[in-house]
Every structure is written in C-alpha cells, then in structure tokens.
Design a protein around this motif. Structure first.
Motif, PDB file in Angstrom:
ATOM      1  N   HIS A  37       0.855  -1.185   0.000  1.00  0.00           N
ATOM      2  CA  HIS A  37       0.000   0.000   0.000  1.00  0.00           C
ATOM      3  C   HIS A  37       0.890   1.233   0.000  1.00  0.00           C
ATOM      4  CE1 HIS A  37       0.944   0.570   4.258  1.00  0.00           C
ATOM      5  NE2 HIS A  37       0.778  -0.738   4.358  1.00  0.00           N
ATOM      6  N   MET A  38       0.294   2.352  -0.367  1.00  0.00           N
ATOM      7  CA  MET A  38       1.065   3.599  -0.415  1.00  0.00           C
ATOM      8  C   MET A  38       0.137   4.802  -0.315  1.00  0.00           C
ATOM      9  SD  MET A  38       1.970   3.745  -4.451  1.00  0.00           S
ATOM     10  CE  MET A  38       0.780   3.078  -5.596  1.00  0.00           C
ATOM     11  N   VAL A  39       0.634   5.850   0.324  1.00  0.00           N
ATOM     12  CA  VAL A  39      -0.076   7.120   0.323  1.00  0.00           C
ATOM     13  C   VAL A  39       0.189   7.737  -1.044  1.00  0.00           C
ATOM     14  CG1 VAL A  39      -0.184   9.425   1.324  1.00  0.00           C
ATOM     15  CG2 VAL A  39       0.103   7.435   2.797  1.00  0.00           C
ATOM     16  N   MET A  40      -0.870   8.193  -1.700  1.00  0.00           N
ATOM     17  CA  MET A  40      -0.713   8.739  -3.041  1.00  0.00           C
ATOM     18  C   MET A  40      -0.801  10.253  -3.070  1.00  0.00           C
ATOM     19  SD  MET A  40      -2.687   5.837  -5.235  1.00  0.00           S
ATOM     20  CE  MET A  40      -2.077   6.450  -6.793  1.00  0.00           C
ATOM     21  N   GLN A  41      -1.622  10.830  -2.216  1.00  0.00           N
ATOM     22  CA  GLN A  41      -1.700  12.289  -2.113  1.00  0.00           C
ATOM     23  C   GLN A  41      -2.409  12.662  -0.830  1.00  0.00           C
ATOM     24  OE1 GLN A  41      -3.811  13.516  -5.691  1.00  0.00           O
ATOM     25  NE2 GLN A  41      -5.652  13.903  -4.529  1.00  0.00           N
ATOM     26  N   HIS A  42      -2.233  13.951  -0.438  1.00  0.00           N
ATOM     27  CA  HIS A  42      -2.793  14.434   0.827  1.00  0.00           C
ATOM     28  C   HIS A  42      -4.254  14.848   0.708  1.00  0.00           C
ATOM     29  CE1 HIS A  42       1.212  14.132   2.154  1.00  0.00           C
ATOM     30  NE2 HIS A  42       1.610  15.355   1.960  1.00  0.00           N
ATOM     31  N   ALA A  43      -4.597  15.563  -0.332  1.00  0.00           N
ATOM     32  CA  ALA A  43      -5.959  16.084  -0.439  1.00  0.00           C
ATOM     33  C   ALA A  43      -6.455  15.998  -1.877  1.00  0.00           C
ATOM     34  CB  ALA A  43      -6.015  17.534   0.042  1.00  0.00           C
ATOM     35  N   PRO A  44      -7.524  15.247  -2.146  1.00  0.00           N
ATOM     36  CA  PRO A  44      -8.144  14.382  -1.168  1.00  0.00           C
ATOM     37  C   PRO A  44      -7.181  13.266  -0.760  1.00  0.00           C
ATOM     38  CG  PRO A  44      -9.029  13.896  -3.342  1.00  0.00           C
ATOM     39  CD  PRO A  44      -8.132  15.089  -3.483  1.00  0.00           C
ATOM     40  N   PRO A  45      -7.348  12.721   0.456  1.00  0.00           N
ATOM     41  CA  PRO A  45      -6.414  11.691   0.928  1.00  0.00           C
ATOM     42  C   PRO A  45      -6.603  10.374   0.180  1.00  0.00           C
ATOM     43  CG  PRO A  45      -8.175  12.042   2.508  1.00  0.00           C
ATOM     44  CD  PRO A  45      -8.362  13.060   1.432  1.00  0.00           C
ATOM     45  N   LEU A  46      -5.651  10.069  -0.699  1.00  0.00           N
ATOM     46  CA  LEU A  46      -5.736   8.852  -1.515  1.00  0.00           C
ATOM     47  C   LEU A  46      -4.677   7.847  -1.096  1.00  0.00           C
ATOM     48  CD1 LEU A  46      -6.346  10.309  -5.094  1.00  0.00           C
ATOM     49  CD2 LEU A  46      -8.038   9.498  -3.431  1.00  0.00           C
ATOM     50  N   ILE A  47      -5.097   6.579  -1.060  1.00  0.00           N
ATOM     51  CA  ILE A  47      -4.228   5.473  -0.676  1.00  0.00           C
ATOM     52  C   ILE A  47      -4.331   4.414  -1.758  1.00  0.00           C
ATOM     53  CG2 ILE A  47      -3.794   3.697   1.071  1.00  0.00           C
ATOM     54  CD1 ILE A  47      -5.486   5.578   2.994  1.00  0.00           C
ATOM     55  N   GLY A  48      -3.202   3.957  -2.265  1.00  0.00           N
ATOM     56  CA  GLY A  48      -3.182   2.870  -3.237  1.00  0.00           C
ATOM     57  C   GLY A  48      -2.969   1.547  -2.519  1.00  0.00           C
ATOM     58  N   CYS A  49      -3.756   0.528  -2.872  1.00  0.00           N
ATOM     59  CA  CYS A  49      -3.667  -0.789  -2.232  1.00  0.00           C
ATOM     60  C   CYS A  49      -3.717  -1.885  -3.281  1.00  0.00           C
ATOM     61  CB  CYS A  49      -4.835  -1.000  -1.272  1.00  0.00           C
ATOM     62  SG  CYS A  49      -4.883   0.141   0.098  1.00  0.00           S
ATOM     63  N   VAL A  50      -2.809  -2.837  -3.184  1.00  0.00           N
ATOM     64  CA  VAL A  50      -2.821  -3.985  -4.082  1.00  0.00           C
ATOM     65  C   VAL A  50      -3.565  -5.120  -3.389  1.00  0.00           C
ATOM     66  CG1 VAL A  50      -1.437  -5.702  -5.296  1.00  0.00           C
ATOM     67  CG2 VAL A  50      -0.690  -3.313  -5.231  1.00  0.00           C
ATOM     68  N   ILE A  51      -4.715  -5.465  -3.951  1.00  0.00           N
ATOM     69  CA  ILE A  51      -5.526  -6.583  -3.478  1.00  0.00           C
ATOM     70  C   ILE A  51      -5.945  -7.339  -4.730  1.00  0.00           C
ATOM     71  CG2 ILE A  51      -7.639  -7.285  -2.279  1.00  0.00           C
ATOM     72  CD1 ILE A  51      -7.470  -4.606  -0.733  1.00  0.00           C
ATOM     73  N   GLY A  52      -5.504  -8.568  -4.857  1.00  0.00           N
ATOM     74  CA  GLY A  52      -5.751  -9.319  -6.083  1.00  0.00           C
ATOM     75  C   GLY A  52      -6.886 -10.306  -5.972  1.00  0.00           C
ATOM     76  N   PRO A  53      -7.304 -10.856  -7.104  1.00  0.00           N
ATOM     77  CA  PRO A  53      -8.424 -11.799  -7.133  1.00  0.00           C
ATOM     78  C   PRO A  53      -8.149 -13.083  -6.362  1.00  0.00           C
ATOM     79  CG  PRO A  53      -7.455 -11.551  -9.319  1.00  0.00           C
ATOM     80  CD  PRO A  53      -6.781 -10.561  -8.426  1.00  0.00           C
ATOM     81  N   TRP A  54      -6.918 -13.320  -5.979  1.00  0.00           N
ATOM     82  CA  TRP A  54      -6.583 -14.480  -5.155  1.00  0.00           C
ATOM     83  C   TRP A  54      -7.007 -14.261  -3.700  1.00  0.00           C
ATOM     84  CZ3 TRP A  54      -3.100 -11.432  -7.797  1.00  0.00           C
ATOM     85  CH2 TRP A  54      -2.426 -10.482  -7.037  1.00  0.00           C
ATOM     86  N   ASP A  55      -7.309 -13.011  -3.325  1.00  0.00           N
ATOM     87  CA  ASP A  55      -7.760 -12.685  -1.973  1.00  0.00           C
ATOM     88  C   ASP A  55      -9.286 -12.692  -1.919  1.00  0.00           C
ATOM     89  OD1 ASP A  55      -5.257 -12.108  -0.588  1.00  0.00           O
ATOM     90  OD2 ASP A  55      -5.106 -10.371  -1.918  1.00  0.00           O
TER      91      ASP A  55
END
Length: 183
Positions: A37-55
């Motif tokens: 996961h990663m913080v992508m920007q402050h405003a709006p607060p965006l977070i990138g998350c890797v969640i795959g179809p295996w989950d």
C-alpha cells in the motif's frame, strides 16, 4: 556491495506498516493482511492498495467499493500473520482470531477494536484494478485509539520477518517547506 534479484525490491522499499483490511461481503465481515500500500496524495487523501483476485476480500471490495484499513501494533503480530494464513471464504476470521468488529460510520466494513487506528475508505478510482490489482482508495474518516499504550507498528521485510517501529526522531523544526502538514 552484493547484488540481489530485482524481484526483491519490495524488501527494501516497503516503508509503510503492515495493515489489516476489512470488508463486508453481503453483511459478513472479513479481514485480510496487506503489505502493499502507499499514500498517493494528501488532499483528497488517496491510498493505493494492491488486493488481487486471489484474496477473498477482492470480490467484496469490488462489489461494495468500501473497506477499512486498520493499523495493528506489535502486540498483534501473531494475529496479523494468522489472518494472512487463512481465507475468509472458508472461516470467520473475526470469530476465530477473537477480533472485535465495531461499526464504522461511513462504510459497511467494520473497524477492528484492537487496532491503533482505523481508516474508513471508499474506492475512488477503479482504472488500475484489472491491470495491476491496484485499488485507489479515498480515506473518508479516521479513528485513533488515543488510550492505546502500544503504538509501535509492524513492518514486513518480505521474508517472514518484521521490524517494529522504534525511536522517534523529531526534525519538525527543519521541515520549513512542509509546516502545513504538522500537527
């Protein structure tokens, strides 16, 4: 210097803490462990998350467009690993691991009562899910347990070992260009 395989880059760059992601699948809560996961920007607060179809959580997040990112601390390390070693499609992880599901305010996914913090999120952008399994989430509400004594988070080294947060180095006075982000 010693060379290592490029496929191991994540072992050097994974800076954020291990988190738990909760979803609600037709009213049934689920939780998964996530390190990518990663913080992508402050405003709006965006977070990138890797969640795959295996989950198992992938389907629920796709359907509901909502989740909670919960921040566990080192006292929950064994549970964090156990959560990642079983499937919510087969068992109720909240029940088996004795996690307290608390109602969120803006999303259907539950907060985790034992965690230091919980971030309620909604999917903000679906354009990279199919190609990269990358969900772009917007944080809509944050809950922090100010009474929690244990505050050290876990950082996975990519090989089954973890590092716990340690001493805080306070350099706020030197961050002259970033004062607006200090509280």
């Amino acid at each position: 210097m010693q060379e290592m395989p490029a496929s191991k880059a994540y072992r050097l760059l994974e800076a954020g803490p291990i988190v738990l992601v909760t979803t609600s699948d037709e009213g049934r809560p689920n939780v998964m462990t996530m390190g990518f996961h990663m913080v992508m920007q402050h405003a709006p607060p965006l977070i990138g998350c890797v969640i795959g179809p295996w989950d198992h959580s992938y389907k629920a997040l796709q359907a509901s467009g909502e989740c909670v990112i919960a921040i566990p601390t080192v006292d929950l390390a064994r549970k964090v690993v156990d959560i990642g070693n079983c499937s919510g499609g087969e068992i109720d992880k909240f029940k088996r691991l004795r996690l307290t599901a608390k109602p969120a305010k803006d999303v259907t996914a539950p907060l985790i009562g034992q965690c230091l913090a919980n971030i309620e999120c909604r999917v903000a952008d679906r354009s990279m899910i199919e190609r990269y399994n990358l969900f772009i989430l917007e944080a809509v509400r944050i809950w922090v347990d100010a009474e929690r004594k244990e505050r050290r988070t876990l950082h996975h080294r990519g090989d089954g070992t973890f590092v716990a947060d340690g001493k805080i180095i306070d350099l706020r006075e030197r961050m002259v260009l970033w004062k607006q982000f200090q509280d």
